[in-house]
Design a protein around this motif. Structure first.
Motif, PDB file in Angstrom:
ATOM      1  N   TYR A 267       0.842  -1.187   0.000  1.00  0.00           N
ATOM      2  CA  TYR A 267       0.000   0.000   0.000  1.00  0.00           C
ATOM      3  C   TYR A 267       0.883   1.244   0.000  1.00  0.00           C
ATOM      4  CZ  TYR A 267      -3.761  -3.188   1.314  1.00  0.00           C
ATOM      5  OH  TYR A 267      -4.666  -4.218   1.338  1.00  0.00           O
ATOM      6  N   VAL A 268       0.539   2.208  -0.844  1.00  0.00           N
ATOM      7  CA  VAL A 268       1.196   3.513  -0.834  1.00  0.00           C
ATOM      8  C   VAL A 268       0.378   4.440   0.046  1.00  0.00           C
ATOM      9  CG1 VAL A 268       2.005   5.462  -2.201  1.00  0.00           C
ATOM     10  CG2 VAL A 268       2.036   3.152  -3.174  1.00  0.00           C
ATOM     11  N   ASP A 269       1.016   5.031   1.036  1.00  0.00           N
ATOM     12  CA  ASP A 269       0.344   5.977   1.923  1.00  0.00           C
ATOM     13  C   ASP A 269       0.571   7.386   1.384  1.00  0.00           C
ATOM     14  OD1 ASP A 269      -0.670   7.541   3.932  1.00  0.00           O
ATOM     15  OD2 ASP A 269       0.227   6.397   5.570  1.00  0.00           O
ATOM     16  N   TRP A 270      -0.378   7.864   0.556  1.00  0.00           N
ATOM     17  CA  TRP A 270      -0.229   9.175  -0.059  1.00  0.00           C
ATOM     18  C   TRP A 270      -0.313  10.290   0.962  1.00  0.00           C
ATOM     19  CZ3 TRP A 270       1.806   9.029  -4.579  1.00  0.00           C
ATOM     20  CH2 TRP A 270       1.531   7.983  -5.474  1.00  0.00           C
ATOM     21  N   LYS A 271      -1.031  10.060   2.047  1.00  0.00           N
ATOM     22  CA  LYS A 271      -1.168  11.092   3.069  1.00  0.00           C
ATOM     23  C   LYS A 271       0.170  11.391   3.728  1.00  0.00           C
ATOM     24  CE  LYS A 271      -4.061  12.307   7.053  1.00  0.00           C
ATOM     25  NZ  LYS A 271      -5.134  11.833   7.964  1.00  0.00           N
ATOM     26  N   ARG A 272       1.042  10.405   3.801  1.00  0.00           N
ATOM     27  CA  ARG A 272       2.365  10.575   4.412  1.00  0.00           C
ATOM     28  C   ARG A 272       3.468  10.547   3.355  1.00  0.00           C
ATOM     29  NH1 ARG A 272       2.641   6.899   9.798  1.00  0.00           N
ATOM     30  NH2 ARG A 272       1.208   5.489   8.709  1.00  0.00           N
TER      31      ARG A 272
ATOM     32  N   GLU B  21     -15.200  15.914  -2.839  1.00  0.00           N
ATOM     33  CA  GLU B  21     -13.962  15.657  -2.114  1.00  0.00           C
ATOM     34  C   GLU B  21     -13.912  14.184  -1.725  1.00  0.00           C
ATOM     35  OE1 GLU B  21     -11.647  17.888  -1.703  1.00  0.00           O
ATOM     36  OE2 GLU B  21     -12.836  19.520  -2.566  1.00  0.00           O
ATOM     37  N   PHE B  22     -12.761  13.564  -1.934  1.00  0.00           N
ATOM     38  CA  PHE B  22     -12.673  12.152  -1.603  1.00  0.00           C
ATOM     39  C   PHE B  22     -11.323  11.846  -0.955  1.00  0.00           C
ATOM     40  CE2 PHE B  22     -10.986  12.699  -5.813  1.00  0.00           C
ATOM     41  CZ  PHE B  22      -9.890  11.861  -5.881  1.00  0.00           C
ATOM     42  N   PRO B  23     -11.303  10.953   0.019  1.00  0.00           N
ATOM     43  CA  PRO B  23     -10.032  10.584   0.655  1.00  0.00           C
ATOM     44  C   PRO B  23      -9.249   9.627  -0.226  1.00  0.00           C
ATOM     45  CG  PRO B  23     -11.823   9.319   1.601  1.00  0.00           C
ATOM     46  CD  PRO B  23     -12.459  10.285   0.621  1.00  0.00           C
ATOM     47  N   ARG B  24      -7.969   9.766  -0.195  1.00  0.00           N
ATOM     48  CA  ARG B  24      -7.125   8.849  -0.938  1.00  0.00           C
ATOM     49  C   ARG B  24      -5.853   8.654  -0.143  1.00  0.00           C
ATOM     50  NH1 ARG B  24      -3.582   9.917  -6.234  1.00  0.00           N
ATOM     51  NH2 ARG B  24      -3.254   7.794  -6.885  1.00  0.00           N
ATOM     52  N   ASP B  25      -5.991   8.057   1.012  1.00  0.00           N
ATOM     53  CA  ASP B  25      -4.850   7.897   1.901  1.00  0.00           C
ATOM     54  C   ASP B  25      -3.980   6.719   1.480  1.00  0.00           C
ATOM     55  OD1 ASP B  25      -5.853  10.037   3.247  1.00  0.00           O
ATOM     56  OD2 ASP B  25      -6.681   8.884   4.893  1.00  0.00           O
ATOM     57  N   LEU B  26      -4.601   5.573   1.220  1.00  0.00           N
ATOM     58  CA  LEU B  26      -3.868   4.367   0.874  1.00  0.00           C
ATOM     59  C   LEU B  26      -4.259   3.897  -0.518  1.00  0.00           C
ATOM     60  CD1 LEU B  26      -4.128   2.289   4.194  1.00  0.00           C
ATOM     61  CD2 LEU B  26      -2.191   3.648   3.393  1.00  0.00           C
ATOM     62  N   GLU B  27      -3.249   3.525  -1.315  1.00  0.00           N
ATOM     63  CA  GLU B  27      -3.520   2.955  -2.632  1.00  0.00           C
ATOM     64  C   GLU B  27      -2.990   1.529  -2.664  1.00  0.00           C
ATOM     65  OE1 GLU B  27      -3.289   3.890  -7.380  1.00  0.00           O
ATOM     66  OE2 GLU B  27      -2.637   5.369  -5.915  1.00  0.00           O
ATOM     67  N   PHE B  28      -3.855   0.621  -3.060  1.00  0.00           N
ATOM     68  CA  PHE B  28      -3.589  -0.811  -3.035  1.00  0.00           C
ATOM     69  C   PHE B  28      -2.830  -1.228  -4.292  1.00  0.00           C
ATOM     70  CE2 PHE B  28      -5.309  -4.977  -4.493  1.00  0.00           C
ATOM     71  CZ  PHE B  28      -4.745  -5.795  -3.531  1.00  0.00           C
ATOM     72  N   ILE B  29      -1.715  -1.954  -4.089  1.00  0.00           N
ATOM     73  CA  ILE B  29      -0.969  -2.541  -5.201  1.00  0.00           C
ATOM     74  C   ILE B  29      -1.000  -4.063  -5.011  1.00  0.00           C
ATOM     75  CG2 ILE B  29       1.160  -2.577  -6.520  1.00  0.00           C
ATOM     76  CD1 ILE B  29       1.966   0.002  -5.193  1.00  0.00           C
ATOM     77  N   PRO B  30      -1.698  -4.796  -5.852  1.00  0.00           N
ATOM     78  CA  PRO B  30      -1.775  -6.246  -5.699  1.00  0.00           C
ATOM     79  C   PRO B  30      -0.400  -6.899  -5.837  1.00  0.00           C
ATOM     80  CG  PRO B  30      -3.437  -5.433  -7.228  1.00  0.00           C
ATOM     81  CD  PRO B  30      -2.495  -4.296  -6.986  1.00  0.00           C
ATOM     82  N   PRO B  31      -0.268  -8.151  -5.421  1.00  0.00           N
ATOM     83  CA  PRO B  31       1.002  -8.875  -5.576  1.00  0.00           C
ATOM     84  C   PRO B  31       1.456  -8.894  -7.034  1.00  0.00           C
ATOM     85  CG  PRO B  31      -0.464 -10.069  -4.120  1.00  0.00           C
ATOM     86  CD  PRO B  31      -1.272  -8.949  -4.690  1.00  0.00           C
ATOM     87  N   THR B  32       2.744  -8.678  -7.241  1.00  0.00           N
ATOM     88  CA  THR B  32       3.407  -8.688  -8.553  1.00  0.00           C
ATOM     89  C   THR B  32       2.740  -7.737  -9.555  1.00  0.00           C
ATOM     90  OG1 THR B  32       2.129 -10.564  -9.421  1.00  0.00           O
ATOM     91  CG2 THR B  32       4.150 -11.073  -8.159  1.00  0.00           C
ATOM     92  N   ALA B  33       2.195  -6.646  -9.065  1.00  0.00           N
ATOM     93  CA  ALA B  33       1.560  -5.646  -9.931  1.00  0.00           C
ATOM     94  C   ALA B  33       2.237  -4.304  -9.725  1.00  0.00           C
ATOM     95  CB  ALA B  33       0.061  -5.554  -9.638  1.00  0.00           C
ATOM     96  N   GLN B  34       1.783  -3.282 -10.449  1.00  0.00           N
ATOM     97  CA  GLN B  34       2.386  -1.966 -10.361  1.00  0.00           C
ATOM     98  C   GLN B  34       1.326  -0.884 -10.526  1.00  0.00           C
ATOM     99  OE1 GLN B  34       4.899  -2.337 -13.966  1.00  0.00           O
ATOM    100  NE2 GLN B  34       3.888  -0.461 -14.693  1.00  0.00           N
ATOM    101  N   ILE B  35       1.675   0.341 -10.080  1.00  0.00           N
ATOM    102  CA  ILE B  35       0.861   1.512 -10.327  1.00  0.00           C
ATOM    103  C   ILE B  35       1.730   2.570 -10.974  1.00  0.00           C
ATOM    104  CG2 ILE B  35      -0.751   1.092  -8.422  1.00  0.00           C
ATOM    105  CD1 ILE B  35       0.746   3.314  -6.867  1.00  0.00           C
ATOM    106  N   ASN B  36       1.110   3.425 -11.779  1.00  0.00           N
ATOM    107  CA  ASN B  36       1.786   4.557 -12.403  1.00  0.00           C
ATOM    108  C   ASN B  36       0.995   5.811 -12.091  1.00  0.00           C
ATOM    109  OD1 ASN B  36       2.356   2.035 -14.272  1.00  0.00           O
ATOM    110  ND2 ASN B  36       4.041   3.465 -14.586  1.00  0.00           N
ATOM    111  N   GLU B  37       1.647   6.779 -11.479  1.00  0.00           N
ATOM    112  CA  GLU B  37       0.980   8.003 -11.063  1.00  0.00           C
ATOM    113  C   GLU B  37       1.795   9.220 -11.516  1.00  0.00           C
ATOM    114  OE1 GLU B  37      -1.895   8.277  -9.692  1.00  0.00           O
ATOM    115  OE2 GLU B  37      -2.321   6.250  -8.974  1.00  0.00           O
ATOM    116  N   SER B  38       1.090  10.321 -11.744  1.00  0.00           N
ATOM    117  CA  SER B  38       1.732  11.603 -12.016  1.00  0.00           C
ATOM    118  C   SER B  38       1.020  12.653 -11.176  1.00  0.00           C
ATOM    119  CB  SER B  38       1.649  11.944 -13.509  1.00  0.00           C
ATOM    120  OG  SER B  38       2.366  13.117 -13.788  1.00  0.00           O
TER     121      SER B  38
END
Length: 223
Positions: A71-76, A128-145
């Motif tokens: 999980y990516v903690d975007w809040k921190r 307005e929506f919270p986005r504190d944690l972003e889930f990355i499944p096993p052996t997967a990836q996310i791409n953000e800008s």
């Protein structure tokens, strides 16, 4: 066009002319691959950063190499630029659209028939929506800008830029104004502070902190 474009580019219009400013981003604590991406990895995570494009967007790739979620903690997590922190956390979503309502009415006098009354209305709202944690499944990836680095044209001080000749895409040579910097005197220094958790183990954050700086600026009339 310049034969080799640096990582970040800004485009500004001055009267009838177009001025281009290209910035090269460097790092003393991250290696670069053949695609000019900044890369760091261990047995669990692989991170990639790119900054090429208009206004130098932060392009971040997080690869989960584990067989369990990450999980990516975007809040921190934040981009720290010239000692000022900018949160990676997303803020809002704008929704817009329109509605259409039709009502059919039968009537009978001398003739029988059908009339239809139609009403339309539009709407727009910001959610307005919270986005504190972003889930990355096993052996997967996310791409953000999530952010861009700068939208400011660096004019520099007297003597900061010197005229040099560089190869162009058509094989010819062209004149540009160029300045080079070390990390200590760079006009733009920034770092990325990224907080991750493995399998929701919130008591054991994994922090990645990496530093970057602009090592070269080219001012040109060539796009």
């Amino acid at each position: 066009m310049l034969r080799t474009l640096p990582f970040a580019s800004l485009i500004f219009l001055f009267s009838s002319c177009t001025a281009y400013q290209y910035m090269t981003v460097s790092s003393n604590d991250m290696r670069q691959n053949d695609e000019r991406e900044f890369v760091v990895e261990n047995d669990s995570i692989r991170l990639k950063y790119r900054f090429d494009g208009h206004n130098a967007p932060v392009q971040l790739e997080v690869v989960n190499k584990l067989s369990k979620p990450v999980y990516v903690d975007w809040k921190r997590s934040a981009l720290i630029m010239n000692n000022r922190a900018f949160s990676y956390k997303a803020g809002s979503l704008t929704v817009s659209g329109s509605t259409h309502t039709s009502v059919d009415n039968w009537f009978s006098r001398n003739n029988s028939g059908l009339t239809t009354a139609t009403t339309s209305s539009g709407f727009s709202s910001t959610v307005e929506f919270p986005r504190d944690l972003e889930f990355i499944p096993p052996t997967a990836q996310i791409n953000e800008s999530p952010l861009a680095l700068t939208a400011s044209f660096h004019s520099g001080e007297k003597g900061e830029f010197t005229r040099v000749r560089v190869p162009m895409e058509d094989g010819m040579m062209g004149d540009v104004m160029r300045a080079t910097y070390e990390e200590g005197n760079s006009p733009l220094k920034f770092s990325s502070y990224l907080t991750l958790f493995v399998d929701q183990d919130l008591d054991k954050p994994v922090v990645f902190h990496h530093n970057f700086y602009v090592s070269e600026i080219i001012n040109s009339s060539y796009g």
